[in-house]
Design a protein around this motif. Structure first.
Motif, PDB file in Angstrom:
ATOM      1  N   HIS A 143     -10.407  -4.478   4.499  1.00  0.00           N
ATOM      2  CA  HIS A 143      -9.643  -3.260   4.782  1.00  0.00           C
ATOM      3  C   HIS A 143      -9.377  -3.186   6.270  1.00  0.00           C
ATOM      4  CE1 HIS A 143      -8.074   0.766   4.226  1.00  0.00           C
ATOM      5  NE2 HIS A 143      -8.797   1.137   5.286  1.00  0.00           N
ATOM      6  N   PRO A 144      -8.106  -3.207   6.664  1.00  0.00           N
ATOM      7  CA  PRO A 144      -6.923  -3.362   5.811  1.00  0.00           C
ATOM      8  C   PRO A 144      -6.782  -4.805   5.320  1.00  0.00           C
ATOM      9  CG  PRO A 144      -6.261  -3.405   8.098  1.00  0.00           C
ATOM     10  CD  PRO A 144      -7.750  -3.098   8.092  1.00  0.00           C
ATOM     11  N   TRP A 145      -5.812  -5.026   4.454  1.00  0.00           N
ATOM     12  CA  TRP A 145      -5.530  -6.394   4.016  1.00  0.00           C
ATOM     13  C   TRP A 145      -4.990  -7.217   5.186  1.00  0.00           C
ATOM     14  CZ3 TRP A 145      -2.729  -6.189  -1.417  1.00  0.00           C
ATOM     15  CH2 TRP A 145      -3.685  -5.891  -2.392  1.00  0.00           C
ATOM     16  N   ARG A 199     -10.862  -7.611  -0.749  1.00  0.00           N
ATOM     17  CA  ARG A 199     -11.775  -6.518  -0.403  1.00  0.00           C
ATOM     18  C   ARG A 199     -11.825  -6.230   1.094  1.00  0.00           C
ATOM     19  NH1 ARG A 199     -15.254  -5.401  -4.792  1.00  0.00           N
ATOM     20  NH2 ARG A 199     -17.015  -4.784  -3.461  1.00  0.00           N
ATOM     21  N   PRO A 234      -8.035  -3.255  -4.451  1.00  0.00           N
ATOM     22  CA  PRO A 234      -8.948  -3.367  -3.301  1.00  0.00           C
ATOM     23  C   PRO A 234     -10.337  -3.861  -3.675  1.00  0.00           C
ATOM     24  CG  PRO A 234      -7.757  -1.282  -3.258  1.00  0.00           C
ATOM     25  CD  PRO A 234      -7.512  -1.881  -4.604  1.00  0.00           C
TER      26      PRO A 234
END
Length: 338
Positions: free
Chosen positions: A233-235, A231, A226
């Motif tokens: 969130h979420p992916w 980076r 992450p």
């Protein structure tokens, strides 16, 4: 599928991916289609297939999936990462390049996602994949085009430029250093940023080569990836989808069992001493939090006679997602300049 083994060292959803087509004019849609006029045994002649074309590779033994999007004088062939991943995590391109008048071509490398999946392990080598890129270029009829490579795709892009430079009008190397040793130096430094207890546990797991354990997976997915892979969130869904479709056999044979120890057939790859041979106009893209050292990306640009470099200050390995506005501002500016 184990998600952590993805990038060795290379449209946030299907609904967004459809947006460029929905907003295109009928003439643009017609121009962006790829059709086959003569029977080739792989593609139905005279049929529009949403820009998709199957291309023979490995001297015609197998076929790979390609897709054309957009229409314009600047044509870009995209090489995804892995080895063994797919074009899917590059779907961010769909939200930017076609609208900028750039004609882009995805393709899934042999053994990946929509392309053929042979059982012949002798195919999973850098020289054979280099041959494949040239076969795809010929199959798509590309000439005077831009080659874009991300992560492992950046290795392929450098190799292609060193062997087939006469076909290129531009080169983009995104998030890939010019040698395995510099990559390993960077990943070793990133591990040291872990809390002491976590680092001790990680070192113990690696000493036992226990790369498939839940404990190793937890450190990768919660403490490292992450921060250095993506980076957001979420992916983004295309990133998760690409992980699900990873060909683990190709990754292990070429990279190894871990992102932090290259034991596969790429372990001795180094091209720092040949970058000066790449004369075509080039762009290197790095990121502050990437598993590739951004200083390496800058250095690479100084070693190529006609190269520049940009660094995404808020991004990581997939800065086309986690520093998106900056990434595409500079990528599109470069593509329009070639």
């Amino acid at each position: 599928m184990n998600r952590r083994n993805f990038l060795a060292t290379g449209a946030a959803s299907l609904a967004v991916a459809a947006t460029p087509v929905a907003h295109a004019s009928s003439s643009r849609m017609s121009e962006s289609e790829t059709t086959t006029q003569q029977p080739d045994g792989l593609n139905p002649p005279g049929i529009r297939a949403a820009g998709i074309r199957m291309v023979p590779v490995a001297d015609g033994k197998y076929k790979v999936w390609t897709k054309r999007m957009g229409s314009g004088p600047i044509k870009v062939l995209l090489l995804h990462g892995g080895p063994g991943a797919s074009h899917e995590y590059l779907e961010a391109m769909e939200s930017f390049l076609p609208q900028a008048g750039i004609e882009m071509y995805y393709y899934d490398q042999l053994g990946c996602n929509n392309s053929d999946h042979p059982e012949d392990t002798s195919l999973w080598t850098l020289p054979r994949y280099l041959q494949e890129v040239e076969e795809v270029r010929r199959g798509l009829g590309l000439e005077n085009f831009v080659l874009y490579g991300h992560s492992w795709g950046g290795i392929l892009a450098m190799e292609y430029a060193l062997n087939y430079q006469q076909h290129l009008r531009g080169l983009v190397i995104s998030n890939m250093t010019a040698g395995t040793q510099s990559y390993l130096k960077r990943t070793a430094a990133l591990k040291l940023q872990l809390p002491p207890d976590t680092l001790t546990e990680l070192n113990a797991l690696e000493a036992k080569q226990d790369y498939d354990s839940p404990a190793y997976e937890k450190i990768m997915m919660e403490d490292l990836y992450p921060k250095m892979i993506c980076r957001t969130h979420p992916w983004p869904e295309p990133v998760d989808r690409a992980f699900r479709h990873l060909n683990q056999q190709i990754y292990v044979q070429m990279q190894g069992k871990s992102e932090f120890l290259v034991t596969g057939n790429l372990k001795d790859w180094e091209r720092w001493d040949r970058l000066h041979e790449i004369k075509v106009k080039a762009l290197t893209i790095g990121a502050r939090y990437d598993e590739m050292d951004p200083e390496d990306m800058k250095k690479m640009a100084t070693l190529m006679p006609n190269a520049t470099s940009v660094i995404c200050q808020n991004g990581s390995h997939m800065c086309m997602w986690d520093d998106q506005a900056f990434y595409f501002e500079h990528l599109i500016k470069f593509l329009h300049s070639v």
